[in-house]
Design an enzyme around this catalytic site. Structure first.
Site, mmCIF file in Angstrom:
data_model
loop_
_atom_site.group_PDB
_atom_site.id
_atom_site.type_symbol
_atom_site.label_atom_id
_atom_site.label_comp_id
_atom_site.label_asym_id
_atom_site.label_seq_id
_atom_site.Cartn_x
_atom_site.Cartn_y
_atom_site.Cartn_z
ATOM 1 C CE LYS A 1 16.234 -40.069 7.567
ATOM 2 N NZ LYS A 1 15.765 -39.749 6.217
ATOM 3 N NE ARG B 1 2.708 -45.957 3.772
ATOM 4 C CZ ARG B 1 3.752 -45.119 3.720
ATOM 5 N NH1 ARG B 1 3.595 -43.843 4.002
ATOM 6 N NH2 ARG B 1 4.942 -45.562 3.370
ATOM 7 C CE LYS C 1 11.565 -36.953 3.496
ATOM 8 N NZ LYS C 1 12.760 -37.747 3.221
ATOM 9 C CD GLN D 1 7.762 -45.242 6.966
ATOM 10 O OE1 GLN D 1 8.241 -45.571 8.046
ATOM 11 N NE2 GLN D 1 8.131 -44.168 6.309
ATOM 12 C CB ILE E 1 33.549 -35.808 13.665
ATOM 13 C CG1 ILE E 1 34.060 -35.337 12.301
ATOM 14 C CG2 ILE E 1 34.012 -37.235 13.950
ATOM 15 C CD1 ILE E 1 35.579 -35.200 12.228
ATOM 16 N N PRO E 2 31.580 -33.490 14.750
ATOM 17 C CG PRO E 2 31.520 -32.772 16.981
ATOM 18 C CD PRO E 2 32.034 -33.889 16.107
ATOM 19 C CB THR F 1 32.290 -33.914 9.035
ATOM 20 O OG1 THR F 1 33.670 -34.211 9.212
ATOM 21 C CG2 THR F 1 31.832 -34.371 7.662
#
Ligand code: C5P
Length: 227
Positions: free
Chosen positions: A67, A179, A38, A188, A71-72, A74
């Site tokens: 994440k 964990r 990731k 977390q 707006i849609p 962009t």
């Protein structure tokens, strides 16, 4: 030799590092086990899309975790650029709403078809695992992902069972906040071990610091998967 009975292919290692040498070393050691990686805001801001392309060109599965929340228009334009990087998956915020998620889904399908590239999985972030959120709030956000027919959601290990019970296999569930009893919790809050997450239905787990903050990345990954 690593223990091949462990679910290596369901492990996504978060490359939250700002040294390219360290990132390369983690990938070199773990890619042969067929884990996925990731690239989130830390490494992406520092090294840019070139880092993603460097690995996808070699056939390594990269999850681009930016994440998206906008707006849609962009969101869909950004999603199209991520698709061109040949990412395995990327994240959007479910809080952006159904209309935005549908725009992203349609654009990704169009772009992948036109350019003949693999269609990345679109994963909706529900509530961050560092936040305290009620199950009802999480399920409402999962409903947005389901209604927009995206591929899956990111959710805490503690919400897994309820999500799988309600949505069955209509959505993949990817779980951070993993964990082992030996690890620091860090920031977390809603955590579990890898084994518990898998037995509760996680399709993939995301693990960062318990692996990347250790010297022996391979041994650390093996340890995380063993608990
Ligand atoms: O180091 P650690 O194992 O806590 O890393 C978890 C990774 O998963 C981080 O890259 C974090 O940004 C990401 N993440 C998360 N909670 C979410 C979505 C993504 O922890 N809801």
């Amino acid at each position: 030799m690593t223990n091949q009975a462990l679910p290596w292919k369901k492990l996504i290692v978060a490359l939250d590092l700002n040294s390219e040498e360290e990132i390369d070393e983690v990938v070199k050691l773990l890619a042969p086990e067929k884990v996925k990686f990731k690239i989130g805001s830390i490494a992406f801001t520092k090294f840019g899309p070139e880092l993603v392309r460097k690995f996808t060109k070699k056939g390594i599965d990269i999850f681009v975790d930016l994440k998206l929340y906008d707006i849609p228009n962009t969101m869909k334009e950004t999603a199209s650029i991520i698709t061109e990087m040949a990412a395995w998956a990327f994240t959007v915020h479910t809080k952006a709403g159904e209309e935005a998620l549908i725009a992203v889904r349609d654009e990704v399908a169009k772009c992948a078809k036109e350019k003949d590239i693999r269609k990345p999985l679109i994963l909706g972030v529900t509530e961050l695992t560092s936040a305290t959120a009620s199950l009802a709030e999480v399920l409402n956000l999962v409903e947005v992902a389901h209604a927009a027919r995206i591929d899956g959601v990111i959710a805490s290990p503690q919400d897994l069972q309820a999500i799988k019970a309600k949505f069955k296999n209509a959505l993949k569930v990817i779980t951070p906040g993993i964990r082992s009893p030996l690890d620091e919790k860090g920031d977390q809050k809603r955590i579990s071990t890898a084994k518990t997450a898998f037995s509760n239905g996680a399709d993939y787990i995301v693990v960062g610091r318990p692996i990347i903050s250790r010297k022996d990345y391979l041994k650390a990954a093996e340890e995380v998967l063993s608990y």
